[in-house]
Design an enzyme around this catalytic site. Structure first.
Site, PDB file in Angstrom:
ATOM      1  N   GLY A 152       0.838  -1.201   0.000  1.00  0.00           N
ATOM      2  CA  GLY A 152       0.000   0.000   0.000  1.00  0.00           C
ATOM      3  C   GLY A 152       0.868   1.243   0.000  1.00  0.00           C
ATOM      4  N   GLY A 153       0.325   2.311   0.572  1.00  0.00           N
ATOM      5  CA  GLY A 153       1.046   3.579   0.605  1.00  0.00           C
ATOM      6  C   GLY A 153       2.365   3.488   1.350  1.00  0.00           C
ATOM      7  N   GLY A 187      23.255  12.936 -29.614  1.00  0.00           N
ATOM      8  CA  GLY A 187      22.753  13.474 -28.351  1.00  0.00           C
ATOM      9  C   GLY A 187      23.327  12.736 -27.156  1.00  0.00           C
ATOM     10  CB  ALA A 188      24.077   9.174 -26.558  1.00  0.00           C
TER      11      ALA A 188
END
Ligand code: HXC
Length: 534
Positions: free
Chosen positions: A189-190, A424-425
């Site tokens: 859960g949370g 770009g890399a």
């Protein structure tokens, strides 16, 4: 008012202990401590062991230096729930306090699954909050050992508020002290969001799991059968989701790794990382590195060979070792000092950058930056991963995270281009253009906009199409392009590469560079915070 002799509680230390009321308190203290140490009782402790799990206190004993643990709030008890008749346990299902790891102080909590399933209610969370506040005040790392059924159902919204108070503290402490989570049982859960917001998460194979909604809810909502392990076990989070940075076979090995990690980290953001001299000569060269990169540019090799060769004592503490293995991240030492290492791994997916690798690298860069750990970047990257899966999965957003994280970092930043550095890399992998301090390249480096074949296909398209033998023309053009661009010399002539170095000398050059960058300062305009593309 003067007391008469008979009213004095301890006249000259001669009181008979048998009739002194404090004696009862001593006995009470002893029995309350014994009761607290028993947690949920012998039967539940046996069940815990039968599942291959240690108890909360056994874990603390293994994690900390022997005899160093100082416990807080052993006598703190829960206020009970809203259903009526709930038993109140001393310590309320969590053991908290501080102790040392190789002589350096840490604060911690360890949830006790034998007490109401280690579930978290008001008192339980107040105990955790107290040690977190101490850790921030004194500037010491914080370690949470999680083994819990989540919010204590009987306490209703108070239990949810209790989680909220921990999340708050996780965020306030982020970037101030290192925060480490060990998930050694359920975490559902949370509750998962506290470990998720800490810097590093450890899990234990087969004994721990993390998920937002469990197998029962999955079955109800999407009619799918899935086991706890397959939904949120250690292997899944280490390999697929990336939630776990480390997964170990059992509690003992897990806690040993936490100790190793702490040894690379400063205690807080105002300190430097600890220095450890491994007696490895600074000027040690490794002639084998001159032959590491294969002659065939399409052939893979293992970047870890280079990493181990340059680091002190060949010790590489890899982080996220099973996730996005095309990018390697981790800690090591150079000349005794901790460095953070980011390296493309040509042996996996040719070292390409994809979404997972970008996110993995970005978070690591930010951790190192905030805790004064210099960054060393080893580059062999053919580019970003092509295809609709990556594009639609947000590689633009994710790649931007890595770019942003490097640019934002003000710690010393050094790069070595080992082989490919395309497009770009190339820019993203800590190039000079985005603020790296010192950039080296090996003679085997290839720095260009596109790889030779792709480039030839674009710029000589017409010529190739119109030729009688397109394959021959393509390969001639590819060769021509490779000779012109696929080397480090053009970049060196422009000053984008500070020096083309002999591979064997890499370790010494890096250490000298780190020494000269020690006094680095950077001015940034005032702002609340930047807006990293999350
Ligand atoms: C109260 C709990 C509890 C809980 C377990 N127990 N979880 N009591 N609140 N959340 C108790 C059980 O009743 C049991 O008590 C004892 O702990 C041991 O649990 P078992 O079920 O016997 O253990 P096991 O079979 O190993 O199963 C473990 C488990 C299961 C899978 C974790 O207990 C379970 O499903 N618990 C509930 C999980 C849950 O839904 N939690 C809320 C999640 S939401 P007795 O006395 O019978 O032995 C959440 C929100 C966080 O946490 C919010 C943040 C914003």
């Amino acid at each position: 008012m003067t007391r008469t002799r008979s009213e004095d509680p301890n006249p000259a230390g001669r009181v008979n202990p048998a009739v002194w009321p404090a004696r009862d308190n001593l006995e009470s203290l002893r029995s309350m401590r014994d009761e607290a140490r028993q947690g949920g009782g012998t039967k539940r402790i046996e069940e815990q062991h039968a599942r291959g799990k240690l108890t909360a206190r056994e874990r603390i004993d293994l994690l900390l230096d022997e005899g160093s643990f100082e416990e807080f709030d052993v006598l703190k008890a829960g206020r009970g729930g809203h259903l009526g008749g709930e038993k109140s346990y001393l310590s309320d299902g969590v053991v908290t306090g501080h102790g040392s790891i190789d002589g350096r102080e840490v604060f911690l909590f360890s949830q006790d699954f034998t007490v109401v399933g280690g579930s978290l209610g008001e008192a339980h969370s107040e105990k955790i909050g107290k040690v977190m506040d101490h850790a921030v005040r004194v500037g010491a790392p914080f370690i949470g050992i999680n083994d819990s059924g989540g919010a204590r159902i009987q306490e209703g919204v108070d239990a949810l508020a209790a989680y909220g108070s921990i999340f708050n503290r996780n965020v306030q402490a982020s970037g101030v002290i290192p925060q480490i989570s060990c998930v050694m049982g359920p975490c559902a859960g949370g509750a998962v969001y506290s470990p998720a917001m800490t810097d590093f998460t450890f899990m234990v194979e087969s004994a721990s799991y993390m998920f937002v909604t469990g197998p029962n809810v999955v079955k109800t909502v999407i009619h799918q059968d899935i086991s706890f392990e397959d939904l949120g076990g250690g292997a899944v989070h280490a390999e697929k989701s990336g939630v776990a940075h480390f997964v170990l076979p059992n509690d003992i090995l897990c806690l040993r790794e936490v100790r190793r990690l702490i040894n690379y980290l400063p205690s807080n953001n105002l300190q430097e990382p600890p220095i450890l001299d491994l007696q490895d000569p600074i000027d040690r060269t490794d002639p084998a590195l001159d032959y590491l990169v294969p002659a065939n540019p399409n052939q893979a090799y293992d970047m870890k060979v280079l990493i181990r060769s340059i680091l002190d004592g060949a010790e590489f503490f890899e982080v996220h070792g099973r996730f996005a293995r095309n990018l390697l991240i981790g800690f090591g030492r150079l000349g005794g000092k901790t460095i953070g290492l980011i390296a493309n791994q040509p042996a996996v997916l040719a070292g390409v950058l994809d979404s997972n690798a970008s996110v993995k690298g970005a978070r690591f860069v930010r951790f190192c930056d905030v805790f004064n750990i210099p960054l060393i970047c080893l580059v062999d990257v053919p580019g970003f991963m092509p295809g609709p899966e990556q594009e639609h999965g947000g590689i633009i957003r994710h790649g931007a995270k890595l770019l942003y994280a490097f640019i934002e970092a003000t710690v010393p930043r050094i790069t070595v281009v080992v082989r490919k550095a395309y497009g770009g890399a190339y820019i993203v992998m800590n190039s000079k253009h985005i603020g790296a301090d010192i950039n080296y390249a090996w003679p085997t480096a290839e720095i260009a906009v596109l790889g030779p074949r792709g480039a030839a296909e674009v710029i000589y398209r017409k010529e190739i199409r119109e030729s009688s033998d397109p394959h021959v023309v393509l390969s001639e053009k590819e060769d021509f392009y490779r000779k012109t661009f696929a080397n480090p010399f053009l970049a060196a002539k422009r000053g984008y590469i500070d020096d083309v170095i002999f591979p064997r000398d890499t370790r010494g050059r890096l250490i000298r560079s780190l020494q000269v960058l020690e006094g680095k300062t950077t001015q940034r305009p005032k702002r609340k915070h930047g807006n990293i593309p999350l």
